[in-house]
Design a protein around this motif. Structure first.
Motif, PDB file in Angstrom:
ATOM      1  N   SER A 127     -44.941 -17.913  55.029  1.00  0.00           N
ATOM      2  CA  SER A 127     -44.546 -18.088  53.472  1.00  0.00           C
ATOM      3  C   SER A 127     -43.554 -17.458  52.964  1.00  0.00           C
ATOM      4  CB  SER A 127     -45.896 -18.116  52.883  1.00  0.00           C
ATOM      5  OG  SER A 127     -45.536 -17.786  51.467  1.00  0.00           O
ATOM      6  N   ASP A 183     -54.828 -21.938  49.423  1.00  0.00           N
ATOM      7  CA  ASP A 183     -53.809 -20.779  50.110  1.00  0.00           C
ATOM      8  C   ASP A 183     -54.117 -20.628  51.340  1.00  0.00           C
ATOM      9  OD1 ASP A 183     -51.743 -19.194  48.592  1.00  0.00           O
ATOM     10  OD2 ASP A 183     -52.731 -17.612  49.805  1.00  0.00           O
ATOM     11  N   LYS A 196     -44.838 -15.412  49.822  1.00  0.00           N
ATOM     12  CA  LYS A 196     -45.735 -14.202  49.748  1.00  0.00           C
ATOM     13  C   LYS A 196     -44.726 -13.158  49.708  1.00  0.00           C
ATOM     14  CE  LYS A 196     -50.026 -12.837  51.600  1.00  0.00           C
ATOM     15  NZ  LYS A 196     -51.251 -13.216  52.416  1.00  0.00           N
ATOM     16  N   ALA A 238     -49.232 -14.434  46.695  1.00  0.00           N
ATOM     17  CA  ALA A 238     -49.871 -15.285  47.623  1.00  0.00           C
ATOM     18  C   ALA A 238     -48.916 -16.166  48.381  1.00  0.00           C
ATOM     19  CB  ALA A 238     -50.895 -16.054  46.535  1.00  0.00           C
ATOM     20  N   ALA A 239     -49.674 -16.997  49.334  1.00  0.00           N
ATOM     21  CA  ALA A 239     -48.631 -17.934  50.242  1.00  0.00           C
ATOM     22  C   ALA A 239     -48.021 -18.935  49.476  1.00  0.00           C
ATOM     23  CB  ALA A 239     -49.427 -18.239  51.466  1.00  0.00           C
ATOM     24  N   GLU A 279     -51.462 -21.072  54.479  1.00  0.00           N
ATOM     25  CA  GLU A 279     -50.896 -19.926  55.438  1.00  0.00           C
ATOM     26  C   GLU A 279     -51.173 -20.423  56.948  1.00  0.00           C
ATOM     27  OE1 GLU A 279     -52.135 -16.247  54.190  1.00  0.00           O
ATOM     28  OE2 GLU A 279     -49.996 -15.505  54.632  1.00  0.00           O
TER      29      GLU A 279
END
Ligand code: MF3
Ligand code: CO
Length: 271
Positions: free
Chosen positions: A70, A56, A73, A87-88, A60
């Protein structure tokens, strides 16, 4: 001095600005390239022993390097009780189908199949793609599943042409998956994409030929077969995101953002 334009001048202004706007629109659709470059970075880096959080982070950083962020996210699906995506990227291993949440506790092992789905956002436009990576010594059955999932995408886009209908694409994808003895994920689908990550139309991975809207040049679409080795049934985990197969069999994902043109579609997320 500020000049005041006549009606005629305004018409001419509009005319020339449209050309500029058109140009930028085309350029910005190329944001898909960032997504492709990010996947390349992951492919080069992915090794047993890494965590999904490591992957991840690479994703990113790569997006940042190319001036993108991203779009996943913080994405809020607008469903009560489901938190914004933390998360990304989405990273889903083996029996996880989609939307696996990267974690520093989740270690990638030799023989795993690892699906990475990411959406880069740059200049107001989104590029969406997914790949399932083979890590180390992967079983022949797993390889065949991953290969068939990719092929399902290419079977589908044979019909992604001006004048055809969405149903033609969906049908081709679904029939190919069935012909290989696999199951289609029915609860999630492909989608239009542009300023928003998810735009009209919906693009299921099954359906009837000749149904749905007609394809026109300038449409940008995310086509994404999600394929299960065993039964089609899925479960959502308590995190509100991760989707797994009910029977514990493997799943794979392959996605690109494409542009419908006068002729063959352009694959914007392939280098
Ligand atoms: N990239 C996914 C898709 O193909 C959506 C991810 S959901 C998110 O549509 F929450 F992670 F953004
Ligand atoms: Co998508």
């Amino acid at each position: 001095m500020v000049t005041i334009k006549s009606k005629k001048e305004i018409e001419l202004m509009k005319d020339v600005c449209k050309i500029v706007a058109e140009f930028y629109e085309q350029l910005e659709k190329k944001v898909g390239r960032v997504t492709a470059l990010t996947h390349k970075a992951i492919e080069d880096a992915i090794k047993p022993g890494m965590t999904t959080a490591d992957i991840d982070r690479i994703a990113e950083e790569t997006m940042k390097k190319y001036g993108a962020v991203s779009a996943e996210k913080g994405y809020d699906p607008g469903i009560r009780g489901v938190p914004p995506y933390p998360a990304a990227t989405c990273i889903s291993i083996n029996d996880e189908v989609i939307h696996g949440v990267p974690s520093n506790k989740r270690i990638i092992k030799d023989g795993d199949i690892v699906s990475v789905d990411l959406v880069a956002l740059k200049n107001g436009y989104n590029g969406d793609a997914a790949r399932t990576f083979l890590v180390g010594n992967v079983s022949e059955e797993a390889k065949r599943l991953v290969e068939a999932t990719k092929q399902a995408f290419f079977e589908g886009i044979k019909y992604a042409k001006k004048g055809n209908r969405i149903g033609d694409v969906s049908h081709a994808i679904g029939e190919y998956i069935k012909s290989q003895g696999y199951s289609v994920v029915r609860e999630f689908e492909g989608h239009g994409i542009g300023r928003d990550m998810h735009e009209e139309p919906e693009i299921p991975n099954y359906g009837r030929a000749g149904r749905g809207i007609r394809l026109e040049p300038g449409m940008t679409l995310a086509i994404e077969p999600m394929v299960i080795q065993g039964k089609p049934d899925i479960w959502e985990l308590e995190d509100g995101w991760t989707i797994v197969t009910q029977d514990g069999s493997l799943a794979a994902h392959y996605e690109n953002t494409i542009l419908i043109t006068e002729n063959e579609p352009e694959l914007l997320t392939i280098l």
